[in-house]
Motif scaffolding. Sequence first.
Motif, PDB file in Angstrom:
ATOM      1  N   LYS A  48      -9.855  -8.768   2.009  1.00  0.00           N
ATOM      2  CA  LYS A  48      -8.675  -9.032   2.845  1.00  0.00           C
ATOM      3  C   LYS A  48      -7.827  -7.773   2.926  1.00  0.00           C
ATOM      4  CE  LYS A  48      -4.919 -12.332   3.615  1.00  0.00           C
ATOM      5  NZ  LYS A  48      -5.357 -12.529   5.013  1.00  0.00           N
ATOM      6  N   VAL A  49      -7.426  -7.400   4.126  1.00  0.00           N
ATOM      7  CA  VAL A  49      -6.652  -6.178   4.322  1.00  0.00           C
ATOM      8  C   VAL A  49      -5.368  -6.475   5.092  1.00  0.00           C
ATOM      9  CG1 VAL A  49      -8.722  -4.746   4.320  1.00  0.00           C
ATOM     10  CG2 VAL A  49      -7.828  -5.605   6.496  1.00  0.00           C
ATOM     11  N   THR A  50      -4.457  -5.549   5.010  1.00  0.00           N
ATOM     12  CA  THR A  50      -3.234  -5.599   5.798  1.00  0.00           C
ATOM     13  C   THR A  50      -3.323  -4.524   6.872  1.00  0.00           C
ATOM     14  OG1 THR A  50      -1.924  -6.368   3.916  1.00  0.00           O
ATOM     15  CG2 THR A  50      -0.723  -5.400   5.774  1.00  0.00           C
ATOM     16  N   VAL A  51      -3.225  -4.926   8.118  1.00  0.00           N
ATOM     17  CA  VAL A  51      -3.359  -3.996   9.248  1.00  0.00           C
ATOM     18  C   VAL A  51      -1.991  -3.479   9.651  1.00  0.00           C
ATOM     19  CG1 VAL A  51      -4.130  -3.734  11.630  1.00  0.00           C
ATOM     20  CG2 VAL A  51      -5.427  -5.180  10.050  1.00  0.00           C
ATOM     21  N   GLY A  52      -1.858  -2.170   9.720  1.00  0.00           N
ATOM     22  CA  GLY A  52      -0.598  -1.569  10.147  1.00  0.00           C
ATOM     23  C   GLY A  52      -0.477  -1.555  11.664  1.00  0.00           C
ATOM     24  N   ALA A  62      -8.153   0.198   8.746  1.00  0.00           N
ATOM     25  CA  ALA A  62      -8.073  -0.677   7.581  1.00  0.00           C
ATOM     26  C   ALA A  62      -9.454  -1.209   7.207  1.00  0.00           C
ATOM     27  CB  ALA A  62      -7.110  -1.836   7.866  1.00  0.00           C
ATOM     28  N   ARG A  63     -10.246  -1.539   8.214  1.00  0.00           N
ATOM     29  CA  ARG A  63     -11.582  -2.082   7.975  1.00  0.00           C
ATOM     30  C   ARG A  63     -12.478  -1.073   7.261  1.00  0.00           C
ATOM     31  NH1 ARG A  63     -12.211  -3.656  12.600  1.00  0.00           N
ATOM     32  NH2 ARG A  63     -13.342  -1.993  13.658  1.00  0.00           N
ATOM     33  N   TYR A  64     -12.536   0.147   7.779  1.00  0.00           N
ATOM     34  CA  TYR A  64     -13.425   1.131   7.175  1.00  0.00           C
ATOM     35  C   TYR A  64     -12.938   1.553   5.790  1.00  0.00           C
ATOM     36  CZ  TYR A  64     -16.662   1.629  11.029  1.00  0.00           C
ATOM     37  OH  TYR A  64     -17.659   1.396  11.969  1.00  0.00           O
ATOM     38  N   ALA A  65     -11.623   1.561   5.591  1.00  0.00           N
ATOM     39  CA  ALA A  65     -11.100   1.873   4.253  1.00  0.00           C
ATOM     40  C   ALA A  65     -11.548   0.821   3.250  1.00  0.00           C
ATOM     41  CB  ALA A  65      -9.576   1.966   4.297  1.00  0.00           C
ATOM     42  N   ALA A 106     -14.130   1.439   0.161  1.00  0.00           N
ATOM     43  CA  ALA A 106     -13.642   1.163  -1.191  1.00  0.00           C
ATOM     44  C   ALA A 106     -14.586   0.236  -1.942  1.00  0.00           C
ATOM     45  CB  ALA A 106     -12.237   0.563  -1.124  1.00  0.00           C
ATOM     46  N   ARG A 107     -15.079  -0.795  -1.279  1.00  0.00           N
ATOM     47  CA  ARG A 107     -16.005  -1.713  -1.941  1.00  0.00           C
ATOM     48  C   ARG A 107     -17.315  -1.014  -2.302  1.00  0.00           C
ATOM     49  NH1 ARG A 107     -16.282  -5.216  -5.426  1.00  0.00           N
ATOM     50  NH2 ARG A 107     -14.495  -6.280  -4.411  1.00  0.00           N
ATOM     51  N   ILE A 108     -17.846  -0.211  -1.390  1.00  0.00           N
ATOM     52  CA  ILE A 108     -19.095   0.496  -1.668  1.00  0.00           C
ATOM     53  C   ILE A 108     -18.920   1.434  -2.851  1.00  0.00           C
ATOM     54  CG2 ILE A 108     -20.739   2.177  -0.742  1.00  0.00           C
ATOM     55  CD1 ILE A 108     -20.208   0.933   2.021  1.00  0.00           C
ATOM     56  N   ASP A 109     -17.799   2.164  -2.891  1.00  0.00           N
ATOM     57  CA  ASP A 109     -17.534   3.068  -4.004  1.00  0.00           C
ATOM     58  C   ASP A 109     -17.407   2.291  -5.315  1.00  0.00           C
ATOM     59  OD1 ASP A 109     -17.587   5.286  -2.367  1.00  0.00           O
ATOM     60  OD2 ASP A 109     -15.420   5.338  -2.068  1.00  0.00           O
TER      61      ASP A 109
END
Length: 340
Positions: free
Chosen positions: A99-103, A115-118, A122-125
């Motif tokens: 779940k992300v917060t979109v600016g 936001a999606r690619y971040a 992050a999950r892959i890392d």
Amino acid sequence: MKDEGNPLTGPHPAVAACRVAVRDALGELELGTRVWVAVSGGPDSLALAAAVAFVARKQGLFAGAIIVDHGLQPDSAVVAERAAHQVRRAGIHTVYVEKVTVGRAGGMEAAAREARYAALEARIDAEGGLAPLLLTGHTMDDQAETVLLALARGSGARALAGIPARRGRIVRPFLTIRRKDTMMACEALDLEPWHDPTNFTEDGPRRSALRTRVMPSLVEVLGPGVVSGLARSAALLQADADELDRQARSAMGASVSAVRSDDWRCDMLAALPDAIRTRMLKMLAENRGAGPLTATHVAALDSLVTAWKGQGAISLPGGFEARREYGRLVISHPLEENQP
């Protein structure tokens, strides 16, 4: 999930095409390589998840899926969980919902994409693994739409080259697959994709209007080959843009020993072919930290080099500025200049 095909005749042609596209895009990977699928729940990403699950089993890869809940619609959490259920039916059982917060910076579409690619990265890392890959479900239709949007903006060859098949660890196997094929693949596999309602509203994103109104008109006027033609043009321009970028990097590398890292001789730059010089100027500025540059910024930089008539400094993103001093192009940041 439905039977994957008659043992004698094989899977449905659309299912087979999706699997072949994934297999070709991945090539030979080490056993256990982590291959993640970015899933929206739509037909493209669900068909991709099913194809990846199949190929991963055959090649001994680890397959996982990541679903990003942007929170932009009241039922976004329900949509995300429904997508997770469908992904498991497709054969991938390691599924994360982020779940992300979109600016609002740069507009809703750009902010949601950032936001999606971040979240995906992050999950892959966090999960680790040796050289993991992220696969997205962009299709040939997406490629054609991207080229048309770039044409409307008056963009250069790099933008007209569209969506790259691979950039870093992001791989897009379906750029050779039509959207209608991913929908047929989902139907053949008894998967139930989610259809984004914003794709069918008058006030939806610009790409939605292009998809539902402009592209059908182009197909009607120019014939069904218009989508593949646009995608083919993108592939050709991709190769051209890559070569021009390579030459620009080469020119920049050959010259770096002759100049300081923050200024460049304008006569040297002006002697380069236009296509090389403008790319080099963009690279120079962005390497200094100013960016991303638009075509307007690059044109202003080029005017300092090739059409200087005493004009002053030009502003660049990030608080940087470019100016001409004693026949040299200088790109700097005022805060850096004020440091002792």
